[in-house]
Design an enzyme around this catalytic site. Structure first.
Site, mmCIF file in Angstrom:
data_model
loop_
_atom_site.group_PDB
_atom_site.id
_atom_site.type_symbol
_atom_site.label_atom_id
_atom_site.label_comp_id
_atom_site.label_asym_id
_atom_site.label_seq_id
_atom_site.Cartn_x
_atom_site.Cartn_y
_atom_site.Cartn_z
ATOM 1 N N PRO A 98 44.087 41.051 34.980
ATOM 2 C CA PRO A 98 44.024 41.460 33.562
ATOM 3 C C PRO A 98 42.862 40.894 32.750
ATOM 4 O O PRO A 98 42.379 41.561 31.831
ATOM 5 C CB PRO A 98 45.355 40.944 32.996
ATOM 6 C CG PRO A 98 46.236 40.715 34.174
ATOM 7 C CD PRO A 98 45.316 40.317 35.285
ATOM 8 N N ASN B 233 42.520 34.903 34.231
ATOM 9 C CA ASN B 233 43.224 35.237 35.470
ATOM 10 C C ASN B 233 42.276 35.221 36.665
ATOM 11 O O ASN B 233 42.619 34.725 37.745
ATOM 12 C CB ASN B 233 43.887 36.607 35.364
ATOM 13 C CG ASN B 233 44.908 36.693 34.256
ATOM 14 O OD1 ASN B 233 44.793 37.506 33.340
ATOM 15 N ND2 ASN B 233 45.930 35.859 34.321
ATOM 16 N N THR C 261 38.180 43.858 34.600
ATOM 17 C CA THR C 261 37.182 43.975 33.533
ATOM 18 C C THR C 261 37.159 42.646 32.785
ATOM 19 O O THR C 261 38.127 42.288 32.112
ATOM 20 C CB THR C 261 37.527 45.114 32.568
ATOM 21 O OG1 THR C 261 37.525 46.352 33.282
ATOM 22 C CG2 THR C 261 36.499 45.199 31.440
ATOM 23 N N LYS D 123 30.811 48.657 32.355
ATOM 24 C CA LYS D 123 32.207 48.944 32.006
ATOM 25 C C LYS D 123 32.489 48.646 30.539
ATOM 26 O O LYS D 123 33.160 49.418 29.840
ATOM 27 C CB LYS D 123 33.137 48.114 32.901
ATOM 28 C CG LYS D 123 34.617 48.201 32.533
ATOM 29 C CD LYS D 123 35.180 49.607 32.700
ATOM 30 C CE LYS D 123 36.573 49.736 32.114
ATOM 31 N NZ LYS D 123 37.603 48.995 32.830
ATOM 32 N N LYS E 185 41.276 43.851 24.365
ATOM 33 C CA LYS E 185 40.588 42.807 25.140
ATOM 34 C C LYS E 185 39.171 43.245 25.491
ATOM 35 O O LYS E 185 38.211 42.482 25.326
ATOM 36 C CB LYS E 185 41.365 42.526 26.423
ATOM 37 C CG LYS E 185 40.729 41.465 27.318
ATOM 38 C CD LYS E 185 41.035 41.684 28.790
ATOM 39 C CE LYS E 185 40.261 42.845 29.357
ATOM 40 N NZ LYS E 185 40.366 42.991 30.825
#
EC number: 1.1.1.31
Length: 329
Positions: free
Chosen positions: A97, A101, A127, A202, A277
């Protein structure tokens, strides 16, 4: 040996016709060596399934055991930690996520780099901040492994159908090795440059997607208030200069399209919290590079407000519903 196990990394010489069958057999054996997969969420689960459909035995791990059940029933081997996965496989894909992480899964006490094999290929499809991808690449290199960033576009639908777009950053000489696996999960695999450039592509894409979705939602809402039928308005937009992915493929208005989150109370798809995010990452990198992104900044504010008002787990196209509620509808 590790190079052979990674399939496309081995250079099989040109053989005469009578040994072509042997050559194919060698490649087939290489292609069916185990692939590790860490992170079996909404995106990772269907991605791992597609690897299995293409004949790759999958060794997987996830922090939530219940996320592993379905894949285990299909024949995947489930292990307790990312380190255990690295101990068994020298090609590993991660789908996580956020930046923290990724840092934990790679460098934490039970992380991949604790037991990574020399020569391993590590592909991160999360991402995250491009700077974190670069940090992970340096850490992996110290252990004799190769790290590449390969974030995706397309959402859960494309992950399920194997039609994702991968934006890949890393050593160019390793691209074909990564592409061998990524083409099992995506329709487009694009080399962007060195580590971090996949993340850059991205982040830019998702900033535009967020802006476009808000614009589509505002436009549809205005048209409905002016008495236009939403299906008719969408049809007109999609044959006119206002056409975009948010209008013709992922329309945010309930009842306009089937098979999209707006037709299912905004369940599934790409969560509002994840969009917030990604927009935060765009804002952070824009600040660092002194790049003006006024619409990107506004989109970030809108999605953060949505998260605070109960939309965090809904698909990001629920911005249409958010706008309607803001107007007292």
């Amino acid at each position: 040996m590790a190079a052979l196990l990674r399939g496309s990394r081995c250079l099989v010489g040109k053989y005469h016709n009578h040994v072509n069958a042997v050559q194919v057999s060698i490649r087939s054996m290489a292609s069916k060596t185990q692939v590790g997969f860490v992170g079996l969420g909404n995106m990772g689960n269907p991605m791992a399934k597609n690897l299995m459909k293409h004949g790759y035995p999958v060794i997987a791990s996830d922090v939530f055991p219940e996320s592993c059940k379905e894949l285990q029933e299909l024949g995947a081997q489930i292990l307790d930690s990312p380190a255990d996965v690295a101990d068994k496989a020298d090609r590993i894909i991660t789908m996580l996520p956020s930046s923290p992480n990724v840092i934990d899964v790679y460098t934490g006490p039970n992380g991949i780099l604790k037991k990574v094999k020399k020569g391993s290929l590590l592909i991160d499809s999360s991402t995250i901040d491009p700077a974190v991808s670069k940090e992970m690449a340096v850490a992996a290199e110290k252990m004799g492994a190769v790290f590449m960033d390969a974030p995706v576009s397309g959402g859960v639908g494309a992950a399920t159908s194997g039609k994702l777009t991968f934006m890949v950053g890393g050593p160019e000489e390793e691209f074909n090795a990564a592409k061998e696996l990524l083409t099992c999960m995506g329709a487009n695999v694009v080399y962007c440059g060195q580590v971090g450039t996949g993340q850059a592509a991205k982040i830019c894409n998702n900033m535009l997607l967020a802006i476009g979705m808000i614009g589509t939602a505002e436009t549809m809402n205005l048209g409905i208030r002016l008495g236009l039928d939403p299906k008719l308005l969408a049809k007109i937009l999609n044959m006119s200069s206002g056409r975009c992915w948010s209008s013709d493929t992922y329309n945010p208005v309930p009842g306009v399209m089937e098979g999209v989150p707006s037709a299912n109370n905004y369940q599934g798809g790409f969560g509002t919290t994840l969009m917030a995010k990604d927009l935060g990452l765009a804002q952070y990198t824009a600040t660092n590079t002194k790049t003006p992104v006024p619409l990107g900044s506004l989109a970030h504010q809108i999605y953060r407000m949505m998260c605070a008002r109960g939309y965090a787990s809904k698909d990001f196209s629920s911005v249409f519903q958010f706008l309607r509620e803001e107007e007292g509808q």
